[in-house]
Design a protein around this motif. Structure first.
Motif, PDB file in Angstrom:
ATOM      1  N   THR A  28       0.867  -1.227  -0.004  1.00 20.29           N
ATOM      2  CA  THR A  28       0.014  -0.035   0.073  1.00 20.29           C
ATOM      3  C   THR A  28       0.944   1.408  -0.065  1.00 20.29           C
ATOM      4  OG1 THR A  28      -0.191  -0.309   2.529  1.00 20.29           O
ATOM      5  CG2 THR A  28      -1.848  -1.125   1.123  1.00 20.29           C
ATOM      6  N   LYS A  38      -3.839   0.536  -8.158  1.00 25.98           N
ATOM      7  CA  LYS A  38      -4.894   1.289  -7.875  1.00 25.98           C
ATOM      8  C   LYS A  38      -4.532   2.606  -7.151  1.00 25.98           C
ATOM      9  CE  LYS A  38      -9.239   2.295  -7.723  1.00 25.98           C
ATOM     10  NZ  LYS A  38      -8.947   3.928  -7.304  1.00 25.98           N
ATOM     11  N   GLU A  39      -4.907   3.660  -7.554  1.00 24.57           N
ATOM     12  CA  GLU A  39      -4.814   4.937  -6.891  1.00 24.57           C
ATOM     13  C   GLU A  39      -6.166   5.725  -6.838  1.00 24.57           C
ATOM     14  OE1 GLU A  39      -0.101   6.181  -6.646  1.00 24.57           O
ATOM     15  OE2 GLU A  39      -1.252   7.087  -8.209  1.00 24.57           O
ATOM     16  N   LYS A  40      -6.248   6.810  -6.274  1.00 21.93           N
ATOM     17  CA  LYS A  40      -7.630   7.522  -6.154  1.00 21.93           C
ATOM     18  C   LYS A  40      -7.978   7.917  -7.584  1.00 21.93           C
ATOM     19  CE  LYS A  40     -10.292  10.765  -3.909  1.00 21.93           C
ATOM     20  NZ  LYS A  40     -10.431  11.857  -2.754  1.00 21.93           N
ATOM     21  N   ASN A  43      -7.978   4.009 -12.367  1.00 20.04           N
ATOM     22  CA  ASN A  43      -8.729   2.821 -12.404  1.00 20.04           C
ATOM     23  C   ASN A  43      -8.068   1.636 -13.130  1.00 20.04           C
ATOM     24  OD1 ASN A  43     -10.825   3.822 -10.722  1.00 20.04           O
ATOM     25  ND2 ASN A  43     -11.683   4.580 -12.414  1.00 20.04           N
ATOM     26  N   THR A  71     -11.030  -2.262  -3.166  1.00 16.39           N
ATOM     27  CA  THR A  71     -10.842  -0.595  -3.487  1.00 16.39           C
ATOM     28  C   THR A  71     -12.062   0.280  -3.491  1.00 16.39           C
ATOM     29  OG1 THR A  71     -10.745  -1.201  -5.853  1.00 16.39           O
ATOM     30  CG2 THR A  71      -8.674  -1.260  -4.761  1.00 16.39           C
ATOM     31  N   LYS A 173     -10.535  -2.575   3.431  1.00 17.05           N
ATOM     32  CA  LYS A 173     -10.519  -1.438   2.507  1.00 17.05           C
ATOM     33  C   LYS A 173      -9.261  -0.780   2.299  1.00 17.05           C
ATOM     34  CE  LYS A 173     -14.960  -1.864   1.413  1.00 17.05           C
ATOM     35  NZ  LYS A 173     -15.443  -2.597   0.240  1.00 17.05           N
ATOM     36  N   LYS A 174      -8.865  -0.576   1.015  1.00 14.03           N
ATOM     37  CA  LYS A 174      -7.382   0.002   0.711  1.00 14.03           C
ATOM     38  C   LYS A 174      -7.731   1.056  -0.340  1.00 14.03           C
ATOM     39  CE  LYS A 174      -5.104  -4.305   2.213  1.00 14.03           C
ATOM     40  NZ  LYS A 174      -4.515  -5.553   1.678  1.00 14.03           N
ATOM     41  N   ASP A 175      -7.120   2.250  -0.137  1.00 18.92           N
ATOM     42  CA  ASP A 175      -7.117   3.151  -1.289  1.00 18.92           C
ATOM     43  C   ASP A 175      -6.446   3.033  -2.535  1.00 18.92           C
ATOM     44  OD1 ASP A 175      -9.407   4.259   0.167  1.00 18.92           O
ATOM     45  OD2 ASP A 175      -8.103   5.634   1.303  1.00 18.92           O
ATOM     46  N   ASN A 176      -5.116   2.596  -1.934  1.00 19.15           N
ATOM     47  CA  ASN A 176      -4.097   2.409  -2.923  1.00 19.15           C
ATOM     48  C   ASN A 176      -3.442   1.004  -2.805  1.00 19.15           C
ATOM     49  OD1 ASN A 176      -4.230   5.230  -3.467  1.00 19.15           O
ATOM     50  ND2 ASN A 176      -2.886   5.645  -1.686  1.00 19.15           N
ATOM     51  N   LEU A 177      -3.112   0.493  -4.145  1.00 17.86           N
ATOM     52  CA  LEU A 177      -2.449  -0.752  -3.969  1.00 17.86           C
ATOM     53  C   LEU A 177      -1.253  -0.456  -5.039  1.00 17.86           C
ATOM     54  CD1 LEU A 177      -5.448  -3.243  -4.279  1.00 17.86           C
ATOM     55  CD2 LEU A 177      -3.931  -2.893  -2.339  1.00 17.86           C
TER      56      LEU A 177
END
Length: 840
Positions: A28, A38-40, A43, A71, A173-177
């Motif tokens: 993360t 994945k970032e905000k 996609n 995500t 939940k994770k916002d960034n991967l």
């Protein structure tokens, strides 16, 4: 520069391991060596070629859903190369004219690492795979299942447990991967066929499946197959209590084949047919139920052919051979030549139906129970057939290959048990398999070249989640485990289901409860298992489980709300419910012990038995109807209390308890010396000691006054270590040397003139041994006319006050009627002085 990541991170101690097959590749944290997944503002997309295998596409869609769980954004699945952009995951299988083959030709992937490999995947980053895509992550498989395993490895690493459905493990939940650049693989599996057997599935699993899916059918199996694949298994024996996998639902066979599951049938169900298929077949065709090849070969051949024809287009492992109908031995008269003919004829059917030589269809012969005897006596099957050795149904391997002799070319397998129905007692309810024993026995098997097939009987599947994970993980790579890293595996597994914060505590609890349940299975446990008298044994084991339950309940308060359902299923319920059983059976033991003494404290333990029995039902209700919103209805319907034989019943039965009424409670019996004597009727003892073999009984209206007291059975001679005695409490006003006269029934020396002996003593003084009739020679006289034998001994009572007289028998047949103690004032009488008063 990319480099191969190996499964083990070998430490100085040499036993560190990862819970997943490869080292972690998901992070993360944004670093230079990481690729954005994945970032905000970005996609993820997933690319596969059009026309991809449908089983792989199922896994791809599950990966899509898994990313959405983690995500909050669902990746797009694309099959056209134009317009692609990062972040991108590319999925394909070598040799299928897919994008993976293109990347191999471009030297982006190492084709040698995948071509002709079995069930292998590689996950790695590549540069410029498509115009406009600077970097992407590739999941490439050597074959269908290899690709599927790579997909589910990605799911697991982003944070979706294989047990997300079956144990309600939540997804963080994770916002960034980010993907850590590198090449990742766990190679090929060590064991070719790795699977589970759903067995003994009523009433729990079957009841749940009917309530949830309308039956044990394809919708149910879709969930089971997905779990197996997420755990990197590939094989199953389906549920078989009154069920027929292919016949119950026409969609089940194609579904297994599509998803990539190798279907088998249990050790006693040959030719891709369930035993239930047989009963339906003979009923439909109006045929007699003759499951006997010597008498009914033609009908059985037609039946077996129907099974092969129905499943001929689907991947399977065909069980050959034959046992009796209903998983029984075929009979004492069964001969080896007949069984060899059965296998030979079955292989003819296989060749006829498939149009290929029999050896081109994978087959297995299970050496279960008496079938192993046939093998030991010389029965053999063709070289290509897998020989499936078995344990003893309790986790102890019965037979392994002789490494000093040529090995069977078809290879060997093991059928192992976490669950069992049979003698000496069913074990269906809860996990009783510590992974230490599983590892030791399966490693023993693997070291003896058993690497073709591992299948384990898991009963209802739940609550065997942890040992199932371990079994299939070990089947992939047995060498990863050793005696020193098993607890570490448990900690990694706990961290995967929960978090690292509590993983150590949870692992310790899982480790201990399975260890305790291996001591004695919950179904076998009862009030007599552990000793109340010796070494504080029952108290010790009770306190072990009680402390574990307290620890589990305490930790429950610290577990986040979203993990409570998983915690209840995987940790709290098995510990709390088993601890409750220990509480109940200890209370039963105490109730019986105290009730025998007419001690009113027996009532406290009787109430506790009832409370524990009710709590057992409450815990089951919580599991069935409360956790996960009532998702697991019927899953804990399995009976475990009140077995009358090896087989279970339909409902738990509370152990019998005894209540002591006030009228039954004996008052303290202390006889008071008065007027120079003490007189006691024999039945009014203060205490008694008996044994499992010998007990005291009062015979009302026996003898000359009130009753007689003697031991039963009358042919049981006390052993040296059996102290069979009565004690009488007396309050003396005087002190000195007194005569004690026992009035005994005139029993003669029936024991070859040896005579009958007793011991008598006060307090802790040395006992006197008295043979009161050994000298009898058959003469008539006073004994017979007075119907009594008077036996007198002298004793010193050094001080006044309360003292205890003990009367111990050394042979059966001695009946005590009365005790007279002369302290200086006892007067002659025919019946003996009337009974002295007791202190109140």
């Amino acid at each position: 520069m990319n480099h191969l990541k190996i499964f083990f991170l070998v430490t100085l101690l040499g036993f560190s391991l990862q819970i997943t097959a490869t080292e972690p590749f998901i992070s993360t944290e944004k670093k230079n060596e990481n690729i954005v997944l994945k970032e905000k503002a970005l996609n993820l997309s997933i690319f596969t070629n059009s026309g991809i295998d449908q089983g792989i596409m199922r896994a791809v869609k599950n990966l899509q859903t898994d990313f959405q769980k983690v995500t909050g954004e669902q990746p797009v699945i694309l099959d056209q190369a134009s317009g692609l952009q990062s972040p991108l995951i590319i999925i394909g299988t070598v040799g299928t004219k897919s994008v993976v083959d293109d990347l191999i030709r471009q030297n982006q992937l190492d084709g040698k690492a995948l071509t002709w490999k079995r069930e292998k995947y590689i996950i790695q980053n590549v540069s410029n795979p498509f115009p406009g895509v600077s970097e992407a992550i590739v999941i490439a498989g050597s074959d269908k299942r290899g690709t599927i395993y790579g997909i589910y490895e990605m799911s697991q690493q982003i944070g979706v447990s294989p047990w997300y459905y079956w144990a309600d493990v939540p997804v963080e939940k994770k916002d960034n991967l980010y993907f850590k650049k590198g090449i990742y693989t766990d190679g090929e599996p060590a064991v070719e066929y790795r699977g589970i057997f759903l067995n003994d599935e009523e009433p729990s699993l079957g009841g749940w499946a009917r309530a949830t899916f309308g039956g044990v059918k394809s919708k149910f199996y879709e969930k089971v197959f997905e779990l197996i694949l997420r755990l990197k298994g590939n094989y199953i024996w389906p549920a078989m209590w009154g069920k027929a996998f292919y016949d119950d639902d026409a969609l089940s066979g194609p579904l297994a084949n599509e998803m990539g599951i190798v279907m088998g049938t249990s050790h006693h169900e040959p030719m891709a047919l369930a035993q239930t298929d047989w009963h339906r077949y003979i009923k439909k065709n109006n045929l007699p139920n003759v499951w006997d090849y010597a008498k009914n070969a033609e009908v059985l051949q037609k039946f077996w052919k129907s099974g092969l024809e129905r499943s001929k287009n689907w991947e399977k492992l065909v069980t050959v051979g034959m046992r009796g109908d209903g998983d029984e031995a075929m009979g004492e008269g069964t001969n080896i030549s007949l069984l060899e003919k059965i296998v030979k004829d079955q292989r003819k059917i296989i060749a006829e139906v498939t149009g290929k030589k029999a050896e081109k269809t994978p087959q297995v012969w299970a050496l279960y129970k008496e079938v192993q005897d046939y093998y030991d006596k010389g029965m053999r099957v063709p070289d290509d057939v897998i020989l499936l050795f078995c344990d003893d149904n309790w986790g102890n391997v019965r037979k392994l290959p002789d490494l000093s002799k040529p090995l069977h070319k078809g290879g060997y397998g093991i059928y192992y048990h976490f669950d069992y129905v049979g003698g000496p007692r069913n074990s269906k309810w809860i996990n009783i398999s510590p992974i230490q024993r599983v590892w030791e026995q399966m490693n023993l098997s693997y070291e003896h070249k058993v690497d073709k097939l591992w299948v384990v009987n898991v009963g209802d599947l739940k609550p065997m989640e942890f040992p199932i994970s371990f079994f299939l993980e070990m089947a992939w790579n047995p060498k990863q485990f050793n005696a020193k890293n098993l607890l570490e595996y448990t900690e990694k597994w706990a961290a995967q289901q929960f978090d690292t914060k509590h993983a150590g505590e949870i692992a310790r609890m899982i480790n201990l409860y399975s260890k305790y349940n291996k001591r004695v299975t919950p179904e076998t446990l009862d009030s007599k298992t552990y000793s109340l008298e010796n070494y504080h044994e029952f108290e010790t084991v009770l306190n072990d489980y009680r402390a574990l339950a307290v620890e589990a309940l305490r930790l429950k308060e610290q577990i986040p709300a979203e993990y409570q359902d998983a915690y209840y299923q995987l940790v709290l319920y098995p510990i709390d419910a088993c601890s409750n059983l220990y509480e109940m059976y200890y209370a039963v033991a105490k109730n019986r012990e105290l009730a025998a003494k007419k001690d009113p404290e027996a009532n406290f333990y009787a109430d506790k038995v009832k409370a524990c029995f009710e709590r057992n039902a409450y815990l089951d209700h919580q599991y069935n109807n409360v956790i996960a919103g009532g998702k697991w209805k019927h899953m804990m319907d399995q009976m475990r209390i009140g077995y009358k034989s090896w087989a279970d019943g339909k409902e738990n039965i509370m152990p019998e308890v005894t209540y002591i009424s006030e009228a039954e409670v004996p008052k303290e019996k202390v006889f008071q010396e008065k007027e120079g004597y003490v007189s006691i009727e024999a039945e009014n003892f203060a205490r008694q000691q008996q044994s499992d073999r010998i007990h005291w009984e009062v015979i009302p209206d026996f003898g000359k006054t009130k009753s007689g007291v003697t031991t039963f059975p009358q042919n049981a001679y006390p052993k040296i270590d059996e102290n069979i005695w009565l004690e009488y409490d007396i309050n003396f006003e005087s002190k000195g040397e007194f005569e004690v006269e026992l009035l005994l029934a005139p029993t003669l020396n029936f024991n070859h003139n040896k005579g009958l002996r007793y011991e008598i003593s006060f307090d802790d003084q040395p006992a006197q041994v008295v043979n009161f009739n050994g000298h009898y020679k058959g003469e008539l006289g006073k004994w017979q006319s007075e119907h009594i034998i008077k036996s007198v001994t002298k004793h010193s009572v050094p001080q006044s006050g309360k003292h205890t007289l003990r009367f111990r028998v050394l042979e059966p047949g001695i009946v005590l009627e009365k005790i007279l103690i002369n302290t200086g004032g006892l007067k002659p009488s025919y019946l003996g002085a009337p009974e002295s008063e007791m202190l109140h």
